[in-house]
Design a protein around this motif. Structure first.
Motif, PDB file in Angstrom:
ATOM      1  N   ARG A 280       0.845  -1.208   0.000  1.00 27.83           N
ATOM      2  CA  ARG A 280       0.000   0.000   0.000  1.00 27.83           C
ATOM      3  C   ARG A 280       0.878   1.256   0.000  1.00 27.83           C
ATOM      4  N   SER A 281       1.975   1.220   0.761  1.00 25.87           N
ATOM      5  CA  SER A 281       2.895   2.370   0.781  1.00 25.87           C
ATOM      6  C   SER A 281       3.490   2.581  -0.597  1.00 25.87           C
ATOM      7  N   LYS A 284       0.927   3.994  -2.932  1.00 22.94           N
ATOM      8  CA  LYS A 284       0.608   5.382  -2.596  1.00 22.94           C
ATOM      9  C   LYS A 284       1.672   6.338  -3.146  1.00 22.94           C
ATOM     10  N   GLU A 285       2.937   5.881  -3.082  1.00 26.39           N
ATOM     11  CA  GLU A 285       4.029   6.730  -3.575  1.00 26.39           C
ATOM     12  C   GLU A 285       3.985   6.896  -5.089  1.00 26.39           C
ATOM     13  N   ASP A 287       1.844   7.110  -8.866  1.00 22.50           N
ATOM     14  CA  ASP A 287       0.680   7.892  -9.313  1.00 22.50           C
ATOM     15  C   ASP A 287      -0.550   7.020  -9.530  1.00 22.50           C
ATOM     16  N   HIS A 289      -3.770   4.930  -8.703  1.00 21.29           N
ATOM     17  CA  HIS A 289      -4.807   4.856  -7.666  1.00 21.29           C
ATOM     18  C   HIS A 289      -5.250   3.405  -7.560  1.00 21.29           C
ATOM     19  N   SER A 291      -5.896   0.040  -5.125  1.00 27.44           N
ATOM     20  CA  SER A 291      -6.070  -0.436  -3.754  1.00 27.44           C
ATOM     21  C   SER A 291      -5.546  -1.867  -3.665  1.00 27.44           C
TER      22      SER A 291
END
Ligand SMILES: [Zn+2]
Ligand SMILES: [Zn+2]
Length: 309
Positions: A280-281, A284-285, A287, A289, A291
């Motif tokens: 997840r990290s 997130k870093e 671009d 989106h 999950s």
């Protein structure tokens, strides 16, 4: 990832499924061998079996030990069971629930089994061998259900009542398929056993590009993430991938949701949680989106119609 509560009880039958027209329920997400115990209770110990409810239709992906509780639930629903089972391949962890699928022994049951051809071997004989007297006490002849075997090849497309199932050969020992299912704007891809980088397989030089295009824009991808990077270094050619490789593929194909699948039998829940946090990290870093979660036995995941959103 949005989810509804886990398996419903007899008192509240199928409430989760009624709320959404398209729902995936995982009945087994473990790889290789069932692994019950306190350390694996959170994500579950049953081997590969996934149920897809698309409107009034039900598709079953793989017949690992998770097929046994699914069969019990289907028997409880009463009436003649009708099921379409799509197998990715014939390794034990994907077929070992079959002899314990209780609707098999009910003459009102009608089943179609779609599975990859294995070098011209008759699909029925592959199941009958599993139930031979050396391995299993009940002979295949005791099966009372009507069963139709439908051999599939790579790039086969199966369509019925608006449901489209496409198959792609993946990198795994024996002939192994991955599936993509599309229905009314909902899409899900299921590749439980797939070695993305190492090893040598007869899939052709453009395989990665074909795979990415096969998965393009899929809403939910269930992908093999069996080994950590360290474990994989000693298991190249065994047919499995790492969470990082699965994430890279999901980003490349612009997948919306990634569900790690085929958890190693020795992987405790806390390690799976850490794997998911790490991915997840990373996601997130970037671009993307995207999950990320790990498949959890008993969890219902509603599928989203992206044509409407
Ligand atoms: Zn497997
Ligand atoms: Zn396998």
């Amino acid at each position: 990832m949005s989810t509804t509560p886990g398996p419903t009880t007899d008192a509240e039958p199928e409430a989760g499924f009624r709320r959404a027209p398209a729902v995936l329920r995982c009945w087994g997400a473990r790889g290789s061998i069932p692994s019950p115990g306190a350390d694996t209770a959170g994500y579950g110990g049953n081997t590969a079996c996934v149920e897809l409810r698309l409107g009034s239709r039900r598709l079953i992906l793989d017949a690992g030990s998770g097929l046994r509780p699914l069969g019990s639930q289907m028997a409880r629903e009463g009436g003649g069971v009708q099921a379409d089972i799509f197998l990715t391949h014939f390794h034990w962890d994907h077929i070992q629930g079959f002899p314990f699928f209780s609707p098999l022994y009910d003459p009102r049951t009608s089943i179609r089994i779609f599975a990859p051809e294995q070098g011209g071997r008759d699909l029925r004989s592959l199941f009958a061998t599993q139930m031979g007297p050396i391995y299993f006490p009940v002979p295949f002849e005791a099966v009372a259900a009507e069963i139709r075997f439908e051999p599939l090849r790579e790039a086969n497309t199966w369509e019925e009542n608006g449901i489209r199932v496409r198959a792609i050969r993946v990198r795994h020992p024996s002939v192994t398929l991955g599936y993509r299912i599309d229905w009314q704007g909902c899409s899900v891809a299921y590749l439980p056993d797939n070695e993305l980088t190492g090893g040598s397989y007869e899939v052709g030089p453009d395989w990665r590009a074909r795979l990415t295009s096969f998965l393009e824009d899929v809403d939910l991808l269930l992908h093999d993430a069996m080994y950590t990077d360290e474990e994989y270094a000693h298991r190249v050619g065994w047919g499995h991938s790492t969470p990082h490789e699965a994430l890279e593929l999901a980003m490349e194909a612009r997948v919306r949701r990634l569900l790690l699948f085929h958890h190693a039998p020795d992987r405790p829940d806390r390690e799976l949680d850490r794997m998911v946090d790490g991915l997840r990290s990373t996601a997130k870093e970037s671009d993307h989106h995207l999950s990320v979660a790990a498949a959890r036995e008993g969890e219902d995941i509603p599928l989203t119609n992206h044509e409407e959103s």
